[in-house]
Write an enzyme that holds these catalytic residues in place. Sequence first.
Site, PDB file in Angstrom:
ATOM      1  N   GLU A 293       0.514  -0.948   0.228  1.00 18.44           N
ATOM      2  CA  GLU A 293       0.057  -0.432  -0.130  1.00 18.44           C
ATOM      3  C   GLU A 293       0.556   1.172  -0.345  1.00 18.44           C
ATOM      4  O   GLU A 293       0.400   2.282   0.643  1.00 18.44           O
ATOM      5  CB  GLU A 293      -0.654  -0.099   1.189  1.00 18.44           C
ATOM      6  CG  GLU A 293      -2.473  -0.491   0.797  1.00 18.44           C
ATOM      7  CD  GLU A 293      -2.703  -1.658   0.221  1.00 18.44           C
ATOM      8  OE1 GLU A 293      -1.629  -2.422   0.385  1.00 18.44           O
ATOM      9  OE2 GLU A 293      -4.142  -2.213   0.562  1.00 18.44           O
TER      10      GLU A 293
ATOM     11  N   TYR B 132       3.142   2.120   2.156  1.00 20.74           N
ATOM     12  CA  TYR B 132       3.564   2.676   3.610  1.00 20.74           C
ATOM     13  C   TYR B 132       5.473   2.538   3.419  1.00 20.74           C
ATOM     14  O   TYR B 132       6.045   1.155   2.276  1.00 20.74           O
ATOM     15  CB  TYR B 132       3.248   1.867   4.686  1.00 20.74           C
ATOM     16  CG  TYR B 132       1.671   2.201   4.538  1.00 20.74           C
ATOM     17  CD1 TYR B 132       1.289   3.457   5.163  1.00 20.74           C
ATOM     18  CD2 TYR B 132       0.626   1.127   4.175  1.00 20.74           C
ATOM     19  CE1 TYR B 132       0.214   3.707   5.070  1.00 20.74           C
ATOM     20  CE2 TYR B 132      -0.187   1.760   4.843  1.00 20.74           C
ATOM     21  CZ  TYR B 132      -0.689   2.590   5.026  1.00 20.74           C
ATOM     22  OH  TYR B 132      -2.333   3.517   5.227  1.00 20.74           O
TER      23      TYR B 132
ATOM     24  N   ARG C   1       2.324  -8.913   4.556  1.00 21.93           N
ATOM     25  CA  ARG C   1       1.184  -7.680   3.283  1.00 21.93           C
ATOM     26  C   ARG C   1       2.464  -7.570   2.282  1.00 21.93           C
ATOM     27  O   ARG C   1       3.526  -6.795   2.396  1.00 21.93           O
ATOM     28  CB  ARG C   1       0.284  -7.197   3.721  1.00 21.93           C
ATOM     29  CG  ARG C   1      -0.485  -6.971   2.788  1.00 21.93           C
ATOM     30  CD  ARG C   1      -1.793  -6.196   3.446  1.00 21.93           C
ATOM     31  NE  ARG C   1      -2.758  -6.081   2.258  1.00 21.93           N
ATOM     32  CZ  ARG C   1      -3.866  -5.979   2.888  1.00 21.93           C
ATOM     33  NH1 ARG C   1      -4.342  -5.066   3.524  1.00 21.93           N
ATOM     34  NH2 ARG C   1      -4.946  -5.069   1.422  1.00 21.93           N
TER      35      ARG C   1
ATOM     36  N   HIS D 269      -1.379   4.256  -1.738  1.00 20.10           N
ATOM     37  CA  HIS D 269      -2.648   4.633  -1.324  1.00 20.10           C
ATOM     38  C   HIS D 269      -2.783   5.912  -2.899  1.00 20.10           C
ATOM     39  O   HIS D 269      -3.406   6.785  -2.888  1.00 20.10           O
ATOM     40  CB  HIS D 269      -2.616   5.897  -0.006  1.00 20.10           C
ATOM     41  CG  HIS D 269      -3.144   4.303   1.029  1.00 20.10           C
ATOM     42  ND1 HIS D 269      -4.149   3.421   0.806  1.00 20.10           N
ATOM     43  CD2 HIS D 269      -2.835   3.709   2.159  1.00 20.10           C
ATOM     44  CE1 HIS D 269      -4.351   3.222   2.049  1.00 20.10           C
ATOM     45  NE2 HIS D 269      -3.374   2.876   2.340  1.00 20.10           N
TER      46      HIS D 269
ATOM     47  N   GLN E 227     -18.256   4.885   3.156  1.00 19.07           N
ATOM     48  CA  GLN E 227     -18.918   6.458   3.191  1.00 19.07           C
ATOM     49  C   GLN E 227     -18.984   6.676   5.111  1.00 19.07           C
ATOM     50  O   GLN E 227     -18.961   7.629   5.546  1.00 19.07           O
ATOM     51  CB  GLN E 227     -20.479   6.699   3.016  1.00 19.07           C
ATOM     52  CG  GLN E 227     -20.521   7.421   2.109  1.00 19.07           C
ATOM     53  CD  GLN E 227     -22.058   7.641   1.259  1.00 19.07           C
ATOM     54  OE1 GLN E 227     -22.089   6.718   0.445  1.00 19.07           O
ATOM     55  NE2 GLN E 227     -22.761   8.119   2.286  1.00 19.07           N
TER      56      GLN E 227
HETATM   57  P1  NAP Z   1     -25.789  17.871  -2.695  1.00 21.86           P
HETATM   58  O1  NAP Z   1     -25.262  17.011  -2.533  1.00 21.86           O
HETATM   59  O2  NAP Z   1     -27.087  19.285  -2.037  1.00 21.86           O
HETATM   60  O3  NAP Z   1     -25.840  18.540  -4.159  1.00 21.86           O
HETATM   61  C1  NAP Z   1     -27.465  20.178  -4.766  1.00 21.86           C
HETATM   62  C2  NAP Z   1     -26.430  20.510  -5.835  1.00 21.86           C
HETATM   63  O4  NAP Z   1     -27.126  21.726  -6.302  1.00 21.86           O
HETATM   64  C3  NAP Z   1     -25.641  21.442  -5.329  1.00 21.86           C
HETATM   65  O5  NAP Z   1     -24.104  21.530  -6.223  1.00 21.86           O
HETATM   66  C4  NAP Z   1     -25.747  22.983  -5.354  1.00 21.86           C
HETATM   67  O6  NAP Z   1     -24.468  23.767  -5.832  1.00 21.86           O
HETATM   68  C5  NAP Z   1     -26.593  22.469  -6.275  1.00 21.86           C
HETATM   69  N1  NAP Z   1     -27.682  23.682  -6.337  1.00 21.86           N
HETATM   70  C6  NAP Z   1     -28.762  23.974  -4.487  1.00 21.86           C
HETATM   71  N2  NAP Z   1     -29.934  24.732  -4.565  1.00 21.86           N
HETATM   72  C7  NAP Z   1     -29.649  25.210  -5.572  1.00 21.86           C
HETATM   73  C8  NAP Z   1     -30.452  26.319  -6.610  1.00 21.86           C
HETATM   74  N3  NAP Z   1     -31.268  26.953  -6.054  1.00 21.86           N
HETATM   75  N4  NAP Z   1     -30.765  26.004  -7.859  1.00 21.86           N
HETATM   76  C9  NAP Z   1     -29.012  26.013  -8.147  1.00 21.86           C
HETATM   77  N5  NAP Z   1     -28.577  24.600  -7.547  1.00 21.86           N
HETATM   78  C10 NAP Z   1     -28.405  25.041  -6.436  1.00 21.86           C
HETATM   79  O7  NAP Z   1     -27.557  17.123  -3.099  1.00 21.86           O
HETATM   80  P2  NAP Z   1     -27.615  15.549  -3.801  1.00 21.86           P
HETATM   81  O8  NAP Z   1     -26.847  15.754  -5.305  1.00 21.86           O
HETATM   82  O9  NAP Z   1     -29.306  15.840  -4.691  1.00 21.86           O
HETATM   83  O10 NAP Z   1     -27.480  14.927  -2.673  1.00 21.86           O
HETATM   84  C11 NAP Z   1     -28.009  14.265  -1.796  1.00 21.86           C
HETATM   85  C12 NAP Z   1     -27.512  14.088  -0.760  1.00 21.86           C
HETATM   86  O11 NAP Z   1     -27.277  12.699  -0.907  1.00 21.86           O
HETATM   87  C13 NAP Z   1     -26.556  14.491  -0.204  1.00 21.86           C
HETATM   88  O12 NAP Z   1     -26.130  14.383   1.071  1.00 21.86           O
HETATM   89  C14 NAP Z   1     -25.034  13.787  -1.103  1.00 21.86           C
HETATM   90  O13 NAP Z   1     -23.884  13.323  -0.533  1.00 21.86           O
HETATM   91  C15 NAP Z   1     -26.050  12.066  -1.241  1.00 21.86           C
HETATM   92  N6  NAP Z   1     -25.506  11.690  -2.092  1.00 21.86           N
HETATM   93  C16 NAP Z   1     -24.067  10.763  -2.191  1.00 21.86           C
HETATM   94  C17 NAP Z   1     -23.234  10.723  -3.504  1.00 21.86           C
HETATM   95  C18 NAP Z   1     -21.938  10.390  -3.351  1.00 21.86           C
HETATM   96  O14 NAP Z   1     -21.070  10.746  -2.651  1.00 21.86           O
HETATM   97  N7  NAP Z   1     -21.693   9.155  -4.311  1.00 21.86           N
HETATM   98  C19 NAP Z   1     -24.255   9.974  -4.353  1.00 21.86           C
HETATM   99  C20 NAP Z   1     -25.686  10.574  -3.984  1.00 21.86           C
HETATM  100  C21 NAP Z   1     -26.538  11.327  -3.051  1.00 21.86           C
HETATM  101  P3  NAP Z   1     -24.529  24.896  -6.414  1.00 21.86           P
HETATM  102  O15 NAP Z   1     -25.345  26.006  -4.901  1.00 21.86           O
HETATM  103  O16 NAP Z   1     -22.760  25.390  -5.975  1.00 21.86           O
HETATM  104  O17 NAP Z   1     -25.096  25.492  -7.581  1.00 21.86           O
HETATM  105 FE1  SF4 Z   2     -18.160   0.444   4.636  1.00 20.10          FE
HETATM  106 FE2  SF4 Z   2     -20.042  -0.180   4.990  1.00 20.10          FE
HETATM  107 FE3  SF4 Z   2     -19.913   1.297   2.832  1.00 20.10          FE
HETATM  108 FE4  SF4 Z   2     -19.123  -1.315   2.942  1.00 20.10          FE
HETATM  109  S1  SF4 Z   2     -20.998  -0.951   3.537  1.00 20.10           S
HETATM  110  S2  SF4 Z   2     -18.303   0.667   2.724  1.00 20.10           S
HETATM  111  S3  SF4 Z   2     -17.940  -1.133   5.319  1.00 20.10           S
HETATM  112  S4  SF4 Z   2     -19.650   1.604   5.579  1.00 20.10           S
END
Ligand code: NAP
Ligand code: SF4
Length: 675
Positions: free
Chosen positions: A165, A167, A215, A253, A340
Site C-alpha cells: 500500500e 507504506y 502483506r 494509496h 462512506q
Molecule cells: P447536494 O449534494 O446538496 O447537491 C445539490 C447541488 O445543487 C449542489 O451542487 C448545489 O450547488 C446545487 N444547488 C442547490 N440549490 C440550488 C438552486 N437553488 N439552484 C441551482 N443549483 C442549486 O444534493 P444531492 O446531489 O441531491 O445529494 C443529496 C444527498 O445524497 C447528499 O448528501 C449527497 O452527498 C448524497 N449523495 C452522495 C453521493 C455520493 O457520495 N456519491 C451520491 C448521491 C447522493 P450550488 O449551490 O453551488 O449550485
Molecule cells: Fe464501509 Fe459499510 Fe460502506 Fe462497506 S457498507 S464500505 S463497511 S460503510
Amino acid sequence: MPFPHMLEELDLGFTKLNNRVVMGSMHTGLEEVKNGFDRMATYYRDRARGGVGLIITGGFAPNFEGRVSPFASQLSFRWQIKNHKKITKAVHEEGGKIALQILHAGRYAYHPFNVAPSAIKAPIGLFKPRALSEKGIERTINDFVQCAVLAKEAGYDGVEVMGSEGYLINEFIAKRTNKRKDQWGGSYENRIRLPLEILKRMRERVGEDFIIIYRLSILDLVEDGSHWDEIKELAKKVESHGATIINSGIGWHESRVPTIATRVPRAAFAECSKEIKSVVSIPVIAVNRINTPAKAEEVLQNGFSDLVSLARPLLADSEFVNKASEQRENEINVCIACNQACLDHTFKGKVSSCLVNPMACHETFYEEKKVEKVKQIAVVGAGPAGLAFSFAAARRGHKVTLYESEKNIGGQFNMAKKIPGKEEFEETLRYYGEMMKKWGVQLKLGTRVETNDLLLGEYDEVILATGVNPRVPKIKGIGHPKVLLYTDVLKKGVEVGKKVAVIGAGGIGFDVSEFLLQDPAKVSAGLDKKEYFKKWGVDTTQARPGGLLEKIEEEEPFRTIYLCQRKTSKLGAGLGKTTGWAHRLALKKDGVHMLAGVEYKEISDQGLLIVHNGKEKTLEVDHVIICSGQTPKRNLFPELEEAGVNVHLVGGANEAKELDAKGAIKEATLLALKI
Ligand code: NAP
Ligand code: SF4
C-alpha cells in the site's frame, strides 16, 4: 457442507484456523479514543463470535516516526500490553484467533517527523520525509521486532507486517521511492533487504509457534513499482525468511486507480494472488472486494488463494461466517463498498462505522434490548430510513406495519442501484427484504396512506419516513420541455438526448452524469473486470513495473455533458474523501465539462443560457437535468401532530439538507432502539 472451501479448517502446524476467512486489517479510530481498547475488545469479540477464522487488527506503529498521525496508535512498550490483553482475551474466549498489524506509515505519515528511504514527498502527503540513516534503519528493524515480541506477550496469535500500500517497507522496495546508494537501495536485492531483515530477526525472537503474516504488494499500480519477477522473488524469500502466511496488497494509496470502491468488480484482483501461490508453499490470502460467501468460495475453489480477506464486509455483518455456515447467507448484510462510514470517517479522524450497520464500532453505546411493552407502529415509506427503522423495531419485539406507495421497497436506493458502479445497493434492499420477512414486518406495498388512515387509533406510534422531493430551482424557463428532474431520468426512464446540461454537482449530479455516460446497449449484467481494467489502465501482466498501461485507450463519450454548479469551488468537493477523486476522474475521462461559478439565466429552445467566467454563453443541449438537492416530503406531519398522534420524522422527511443514506439509516435505527 455449504461453502466447503471457505469453511475448511487450515492447519498451520503449530495452530489451526477454523476456516479460510480472515478479517483484514482496518483502522477504525477506536485505537486512539478514550476507552478504545474496551470498545475494540467488544468489536473484535463480536467478529470472533461471528465465526471468522482469523482477525487482523488495525495498524499499530512500531515507533513514533511510523505513526500514521501524531496521536495514532503505537505498540513499543511493555506498559501498553495490558490494554491489548483486553482484546486478545475477548477474542480467545470466543474461540477466535487474532493477529496485530504492525504498520510503519513511512512517508504517508501525517506529521513532520515522518521518515522514508529517500526524502521524496508523497503526492498525497503533507510533509516531506527525512531519509532514514543506516543507523535509523537498524533501529526501525529492532522496533518492528520489539513490537512483535510485545504482541506475543499480549496474547496475540501472530502479527501482520505491513509491506504494501505504499507504506515504509513498500517505499524501500520500489525504485519510485528508494533512491539510496547504500546497501538498502540500488539493486532489487538491496531494496528488499529491509522486509527480509525484519522477518528473519522477528522469527528468531518470537519462535516458531507464532503466526507472521507478510502483506506483500502484488500490484503497486504506480509508475516505477515492482513487476512480477521481482514480486515472485520476494514472495519466495518472504517464505524462507520466516513468514507463515502471505497476504496480498493491491495498489499504493497514491495510486489513481480505485481498488476497493463499489465501481471495482467483485474479487477483481483475486486472480493475481494465484501468481504468488504458484511460487510458495505457505498459504496465500486474496483480497479486495470479496463481499459474499459465494464470491469467497469461488476465489478459493478456483485456486486463486488459500484464504480470503474481508475487512469491510465484517464491519457490515459480524456474523458473516456463521450465517454462511448455517445456510443463512441470504441474511448477510452485504458491504456495498461505499466507504462512506468506514474509510471516509478514518480519513476525517472520526471513529469508523458502517452505512448499512450503524452499530459497527459503537457496540458498547447502542444496546439492543427486547421491548417490555409491545407497541403497534406504523411506518410510512420503505426507503432506507423506513426499512432500517422497521427492521430494528421489529427485532426488538414491536409490531410494525410498513406502508409504501410504490410496488417495491427501497425508495432512493432504487435509483442509486441504477448508477454504474453502484449496483451493490441492490444487496441492501435484498437484505432488508429478508429482514422484513424474518421479523414479521407487515409490508403494505402499493399502498398510499392518508392522514385519516393513521388517525383511527390503531397505532401507538407513527413514523414518517416519506423521503424527499427534488428541489426545483427558480430559473427562467424552468417549465420548458427540455427540463427533466433527476427522478425523470433515474426513476421514470425518460429518454435523454445526446447533449445534456446538469444543474447541480452534488452526489446526485455526479451520479446522473455517470448514468448518462453509459451506453444502454453495452450495459452488461454486472461489472466487467476487463472493462474496468481497460478504463483505469490496469495491466495485471505487469508488462511495465507497477502494472499500469502506458496509455489508456480513449473512447468517444456516449454523451456530451456539462455539469454545472454556482459555487466557485472544485466540483464534487463534498463527495466522500476516499471515493470523490475517483468520481471526478471517471467523469473527466469521459470528457464531462465541469463548470463552477455558473449563473443560470434562462432555459429555452436554444438550450441553457449561463454566465460563466464573466461571459454569457448558451449551452446548446437537448435536455437540462435538475439535480439541485431536495426538500423534505412531510405533508402528513402537521395534521398528525395536531391530532396528538405520537409521530416521528426520520431520514429525508426530517432533514433533507446533505442527508444521505448513512444519516438516514443511523437516525432511524437509533429511534427504533429507544421507542
Ligand atoms: P447536494 O449534494 O446538496 O447537491 C445539490 C447541488 O445543487 C449542489 O451542487 C448545489 O450547488 C446545487 N444547488 C442547490 N440549490 C440550488 C438552486 N437553488 N439552484 C441551482 N443549483 C442549486 O444534493 P444531492 O446531489 O441531491 O445529494 C443529496 C444527498 O445524497 C447528499 O448528501 C449527497 O452527498 C448524497 N449523495 C452522495 C453521493 C455520493 O457520495 N456519491 C451520491 C448521491 C447522493 P450550488 O449551490 O453551488 O449550485
Ligand atoms: Fe464501509 Fe459499510 Fe460502506 Fe462497506 S457498507 S464500505 S463497511 S460503510
